[in-house]
Structures are given as C-alpha cells and as structure tokens.
Write a protein that holds these residues in place. Structure first.
Motif, PDB file in Angstrom:
ATOM      1  N   SER A 101      -4.418  -3.755   0.756  1.00 53.59           N
ATOM      2  CA  SER A 101      -4.367  -2.306   0.978  1.00 53.59           C
ATOM      3  C   SER A 101      -4.403  -1.987   2.473  1.00 53.59           C
ATOM      4  N   HIS A 102      -4.482  -3.019   3.288  1.00 55.97           N
ATOM      5  CA  HIS A 102      -4.449  -2.833   4.741  1.00 55.97           C
ATOM      6  C   HIS A 102      -3.008  -2.966   5.240  1.00 55.97           C
ATOM      7  N   PRO A 103      -2.760  -2.567   6.472  1.00 57.62           N
ATOM      8  CA  PRO A 103      -1.373  -2.625   6.960  1.00 57.62           C
ATOM      9  C   PRO A 103      -0.919  -4.052   7.256  1.00 57.62           C
ATOM     10  N   VAL A 104      -0.898  -4.853   6.228  1.00 55.31           N
ATOM     11  CA  VAL A 104      -0.450  -6.247   6.357  1.00 55.31           C
ATOM     12  C   VAL A 104       0.582  -6.520   5.265  1.00 55.31           C
ATOM     13  N   SER A 105       1.529  -7.381   5.567  1.00 56.57           N
ATOM     14  CA  SER A 105       2.550  -7.698   4.573  1.00 56.57           C
ATOM     15  C   SER A 105       1.982  -8.726   3.596  1.00 56.57           C
ATOM     16  N   ARG A 106       2.587  -8.756   2.416  1.00 58.77           N
ATOM     17  CA  ARG A 106       2.153  -9.753   1.430  1.00 58.77           C
ATOM     18  C   ARG A 106       2.366 -11.175   1.975  1.00 58.77           C
ATOM     19  N   LEU A 281       4.045  -9.821  -7.412  1.00 60.91           N
ATOM     20  CA  LEU A 281       2.896  -9.540  -8.288  1.00 60.91           C
ATOM     21  C   LEU A 281       2.406  -8.101  -8.123  1.00 60.91           C
ATOM     22  N   ASP A 282       2.110  -7.464  -9.237  1.00 61.13           N
ATOM     23  CA  ASP A 282       1.372  -6.200  -9.184  1.00 61.13           C
ATOM     24  C   ASP A 282      -0.108  -6.564  -9.181  1.00 61.13           C
ATOM     25  N   LEU A 283      -0.800  -6.180  -8.135  1.00 62.70           N
ATOM     26  CA  LEU A 283      -2.199  -6.618  -8.005  1.00 62.70           C
ATOM     27  C   LEU A 283      -3.140  -5.718  -8.804  1.00 62.70           C
TER      28      LEU A 283
ATOM     29  N   LYS B  49      -2.702   2.761  -6.902  1.00 62.55           N
ATOM     30  CA  LYS B  49      -2.264   1.455  -6.379  1.00 62.55           C
ATOM     31  C   LYS B  49      -0.798   1.473  -5.960  1.00 62.55           C
ATOM     32  N   LEU B  52      -0.708   2.479  -2.514  1.00 58.75           N
ATOM     33  CA  LEU B  52      -1.176   1.428  -1.608  1.00 58.75           C
ATOM     34  C   LEU B  52      -0.219   0.238  -1.538  1.00 58.75           C
ATOM     35  N   GLY B  53       0.857   0.310  -2.298  1.00 58.40           N
ATOM     36  CA  GLY B  53       1.814  -0.800  -2.302  1.00 58.40           C
ATOM     37  C   GLY B  53       1.317  -1.997  -3.098  1.00 58.40           C
ATOM     38  N   LEU B  54       0.248  -1.824  -3.849  1.00 59.19           N
ATOM     39  CA  LEU B  54      -0.279  -2.938  -4.641  1.00 59.19           C
ATOM     40  C   LEU B  54       0.494  -3.084  -5.943  1.00 59.19           C
ATOM     41  N   VAL B  55       1.028  -1.971  -6.410  1.00 61.54           N
ATOM     42  CA  VAL B  55       1.873  -1.975  -7.611  1.00 61.54           C
ATOM     43  C   VAL B  55       3.208  -1.363  -7.177  1.00 61.54           C
ATOM     44  N   SER B  56       4.276  -2.095  -7.414  1.00 58.67           N
ATOM     45  CA  SER B  56       5.569  -1.576  -6.958  1.00 58.67           C
ATOM     46  C   SER B  56       6.196  -0.701  -8.037  1.00 58.67           C
ATOM     47  N   PRO B  72       4.411  -2.027   4.985  1.00 58.79           N
ATOM     48  CA  PRO B  72       2.976  -2.153   5.289  1.00 58.79           C
ATOM     49  C   PRO B  72       2.481  -1.131   6.321  1.00 58.79           C
ATOM     50  N   ARG B  75       0.334   1.904   5.464  1.00 57.53           N
ATOM     51  CA  ARG B  75      -1.112   1.785   5.206  1.00 57.53           C
ATOM     52  C   ARG B  75      -1.937   1.803   6.488  1.00 57.53           C
TER      53      ARG B  75
END
Lengths: 284, 310
Positions: A101-106, A281-283, B49, B52-56, B72, B75
């Motif tokens: 959730s931080h400004p970092v890429s996967r 992945l959806d986290l 989510k 937050l980009g956790l779920v696309s 990113p 965020r």
C-alpha cells in the motif's frame, strides 16, 4: 532505494526467525562435529599412525568431500523450507498488503523480499561451506584449485532450488511446494550423479552413454547437480592424488557451457514466472 | 482545480461469478471523511483495496489525486491501516515506523510519530513489543504509526476495532483534526455510532453496488415523529395524550410524539402550538430523523432486523 528498504525490513525480520536461528545453530553444531574427527585425523597423520591417506591435500579432500553432501542437504533444506513460506506468510499475515500500500511497485516488493531470504541462505551456506574449508585448511594446509569457479557455482547452486521453491510457493500449497522442490532436487541430484558416473566410466562401461543421457535429463529437470559439482571442483585441493575426485554419486568436474547457459535460463524463467504470478495476485 | 482526491468510475471486480464490486462510481473531495457502509461481504474492503492497487479492477478506473491506482506513485502520501495486520511479536511501534520510513518517499522524523502517539495516548508504548500489548494498545499504536506525518489520504479498515471508549474518542479527534488539515479519509466501519460522530459523508454498498451516498444528514429520512426536550415530561405527556397525540417518554428529559397528517412541517407547527399552550417548559422541539443504523437497515434491507430498526 525502495528495494533496499524492503530488503532491509525483511532481513531484520528473517534474522529473528526461529528457523534461521536454528539453521545457524545447526551450522555451528555441524562444524563442531566435523572438527572433532578432522583434528583426530590430523593428529593420527602427524604421529604416523595413519599411513593410507597420502599427503595433506588428499586428507583434506577426503575430509571435505565427506562433509559437503550433508552440508548441502542442510543448506538446501533450510532454503526450501524458508522460501516455501516466505511469500505466502507475508501475504496471509496482511503484511504484504500493508507494504504494497506504499508507493512501491510489486516488482520492488518481490525483489526485496525474496532477495533477503536468498541473502540469509547464502550467509548460512557460506558459514557451513566456508567453515568446512577453513577448518580443513587449518588441519591439512592446502590451496583451493579455483576459488572463483567455486564462488560462481555456489551462487548458481543456491539460486536453483531457491528460484524453484519461490515459484512453487506462489502456485501450490506450502507442503506441496516443499515436497516438489525436494523431489526435484533429489531426482536431479541422483540423475546428475548417474551422468557423472557415465562420464567417469566412459569407454570401460558398455552403457555409459545411457548414464550420461540420464544425467542430461536430470539437468533439464533441475540444473542443480552440475552447479554443485562445479562448486566441489573449485574447492578441490591442489595437489590431490585424486585427479577426478569422487563426490556423492559420481565425479566432480567443470560443467559444459550449455549447462551453465541452461541453468541461467532456468533460474530466470522460474523467477520471471514467480514475478508475473506475484504481480497478478489480488492481495487479501 | 479538481478537488476530488479519491475517484472511482465504473470500478468492477469479479471473483468467479460473484461481482465483489459492481460498477462503483465514487468521488471523495479533499478533506472529506467518508464512511463505506454495508453488510458483511458487500465489497467495501475490496473497493478500498482497489484504491490501494492491492486488488486490480476488471474494468473501470480508479485514481488518487488524478493518478491511476495502477501506478505506485498514486500511493505517495497515502496511509492505510488494514483490518488485520499480523506484525512480528518482537517488533515495536518504533521499529515498525522505521520500516515504513524506508518505503515512504518522504523523510520520517521521530517527531511525527511522537505527535501521533500522544494524540492516541500511547506515547509510552512506542518501545514495547507488539507481542506484549493488549489488542486495544496495539490498535492505538498502529493508528499512531500509520497516521504519523499527516498523510494526504488515509484509508482505515475497521480502525475502532479493539479500542476502548477513550481510544475511540481519541481516534475520532485525530481523524477530525487530520481532515481539517486537508487529509482525505475513507473509513470502513461497522460501528455506526462512531461513523455518525466522525464522518461527513457515507456511501452504502450492498452486493458490490453503491446504492446510496451523500452527507449523513441528507441520507437520514424524517421518521414521522417529533422529539420534545423538556425538564417536565411527566406534566407534558398527559397534556398531549389528552389532546389525541400518540406520545411516550423517549428519554428521561424528552418525549417522542407521532406527528399527524402527511405534511410533517405542518404537523410540527401544530404540535409546537399545543406545547406552547400547555405552558410547559421545553428546550427544543424538532422532527426526529433516522439514526445511521436505521438508515443502514432501511437501505440494506437486512431481513429480521425490524426490532432494532425502531
């Protein structure tokens, strides 16, 4: 910069994990157990009680090559067990969602997280293998035949099962990832050993070609055996009477160039597949 | 300049045949505190989510401050507290803060954490390991850590969980203070009393769809009842009943009276005139509006909840 942050965060976390602490305790215990017969042998050689070993280089190679397979099993075992849970645990605990959730890429999160476990495994491997070599050098002074080769092969040898279990941990359940990784490692090692025996006995054994082919199949499945043998090749003491020293299930030698290229591709493919899976992945 | 900070347009997410989020359109302007409300499994957390980009998303667009959530960079300045965050037992709020600092674009001073911890009343816990904290203490610390440094956007999933009443008041004050400084806040909570006191607006989601949204006072409908605050309800109650009003004691110092007729304003005027005629003291008289819980139950249409809807 962000990769470094994730790497450091995970490293801090990993170094407090019981598995890693146990791994280092095992390393210390293993080296203590190894040093006891080692220095007994040294005393025997010096007193002339034991005559059959030849020079110090031969004593060294026998000592080290007895210990290396067990050390390899410990390092690979910890690497597989650690990496089988690394990403799934981070995801399941909600920490991965939080970091992402931080400004970092996967990709940064993936690289930072998995690199930390690789670093820990590498430190552990260096401690065990380095410890064996150092203790042996103290007991029976010798020179390593090719340190660079040993170092490069060590990295390859660590990377293969690490990349495999990282990929599997994102595709199947943890237990399955462990079983499949160990299974592949075992089969590749066994077939690789047969291949090396085939090369060793080429000309004197009728079906040596079949053994070599089995070795190649092992390399295709998981190119870990050649890397391990190359590492042992680099660690072979100079001046040993054994020109083609026997390792676990076969001889040690430098790998063919195609094996090095294939190993590189294999690692890259496993990591790219892992990264693709992680990014999609959806986290929770 | 566009003041919308969080924006979703046709946001959709499917899991197999289930539409977890079904074409949601939502806009949250800067400095607004919005509550995402809905029954369990309605898609609130999934929507959060997605921001937050956790779920696309399968389709639609989501953005934070104009930047797509797939990037990113969207965020940057965003802080998030998930409903469940299992931190290592040995870790402390200060260690956790250091870890976050390594990932955030801006530099993190210790003062920001101390300020937030003081606001949440947990500055003495910053060096205690999470494993040695109660659930409430842990939650206070987590809120402090994620809100430290005054983020531009704050997403909180059930932030009141485990907090005692004092902790809830502190959390409320903290959120209001951040919002007044310009922080845009999205809260996912089932504690409707807290939401009523903390949020400006609410968005109701059921089965993935946004069914209603707006300012809290606009969402609640008039109930057909009036409430009279009076120090002498025992005098006023029989007076009104004798004149045909259906009335009862609502609280120690208030009466609840059913308004007659279809025009509630006219009904209230008649009632006010009657109360004035009685000569009884009263401090206020007004139409009772639905509580957020009643709005929730009306909008979500949960079966078997008629009793609590009163």
């Amino acid at each position: 910069m962000r990769v470094r942050g994730i790497f450091l965060n995970n490293l801090e976390q990993l170094l407090r994990r019981k598995l890693i602490l146990s791994g280092f305790a095992i390393a210390v215990g293993f080296l203590l157990l190894f040093s006891w017969p080692l220095f007994k042998g040294k005393a025997a050689l010096e007193s002339g009680v034991e005559q059959g070993l030849g020079g110090p280089a031969d004593a060294a190679i026998v000592s080290m090559f007895t210990a290396f397979p067990m050390a390899a099993l410990a390092v690979v075992g910890i690497s597989i067990i650690l990496n089988s849970s690394l990403l799934p645990e981070e995801i399941g605990s909600g920490r991965m969602s939080f970091w992402c959730s931080h400004p970092v890429s996967r990709a940064s999160v993936f690289i930072g997280t998995t690199a930390s476990s690789l670093a820990v495994t590498a430190i552990l491997g260096l401690a065990i293998f380095g410890g064996i070599v150092t203790l042996t050098m103290i007991a029976f002074p010798f020179r390593l035949s090719n340190v660079v080769e040993a170092a490069i092969a060590f990295v390859y040898w660590l990377l293969v099962p690490w990349a495999a279990v990282t990929m599997l941990s994102l595709l199947v359940r943890r237990t399955a990832a462990i079983i499949i990784s160990f299974g592949l490692y075992g089969v590749a090692g066994f077939l690789g050993g047969l291949g090396q025996l085939g090369r060793f006995l080429e000309g004197s054994l009728g079906n040596a070609e079949d053994l070599i082919a089995a070795g190649n199949v092992g390399t295709l499945i998981m190119p870990v055996d050649s890397a391990f043998r190359a590492m042992l090749h680099g660690l072979t003491p100079v001046g040993s009477m054994m020109s083609e020293p026997l390792a676990f299930f076969g001889a040690v030698e430098q790998p063919d160039p195609w094996k090095i290229a294939y190993c590189t591709l294999w690692i890259a493919a496993a990591l790219l597949l892992s990264l693709w899976r992680f990014r999609s992945l959806d986290l929770p | 300049m566009d003041s919308v900070v969080l924006r979703a347009r046709g946001a959709e997410k499917r899991y197999g045949s289930t539409r977890a989020v079904a074409g949601v359109d939502l806009e949250i302007p800067e400095g607004e505190v919005l509550a995402l409300l809905g029954p369990n499994g309605a898609g609130k957390t999934t929507l959060m989510k997605m921001f937050l980009g956790l779920v696309s998303p399968d389709s639609g667009e989501l953005s934070i401050s104009g930047t797509s959530t797939g990037d990113p960079a969207s965020r940057r300045g965003v802080a998030y507290l998930p409903e469940s965050l299992d931190l290592p037992h040995w870790s402390t709020p200060r260690v956790f803060w250091r870890h976050i600092g390594r990932l955030r674009a801006i530099g993190e001073g210790a003062k920001g954490l101390m300020d937030a911890a003081e606001r949440m009343g947990c500055s003495d816990l910053l060096d205690r390991s999470f494993g040695k904290m109660s659930r409430g203490q842990r939650q206070r610390c987590l809120v402090s850590v994620v809100t430290a440094g005054s983020p531009a956007v704050l997403l909180l999933d059930e932030p009141s969980a485990g907090l005692d009443p004092a902790g809830r008041v502190r959390l409320r004050n903290l959120i209001r203070s951040l919002a007044s400084a310009g922080t845009t806040v999205m809260i996912n909570s089932h504690l409707l009393g807290e939401v009523e006191r903390t949020c400006d607006t609410a968005a109701f989601i059921t089965e993935g769809s946004l069914i209603a949204g707006g300012r809290l006072d606009e969402l609640s409908a008039a109930t057909g009842f009036a409430e009279i605050r009076t120090p002498t309800p025992e005098t006023l109650l029989p007076w009104l009943q004798e004149r045909g009003y259906s009335a009862d004691r609502a609280q120690r110092d208030s009466l609840r009276v059913a308004l007659t007729g279809t025009d509630l304003a006219e009904g209230l005027r008649s009632l006010t005139a009657e109360v004035l005629r009685s000569g009884a003291e009263f401090s206020s008289i007004g139409i009772v509006r639905e509580s957020l819980e009643q709005v929730f139950l009306r909008l979500t249409g949960e079966p078997g909840t008629e009793e609590s809807g009163r």
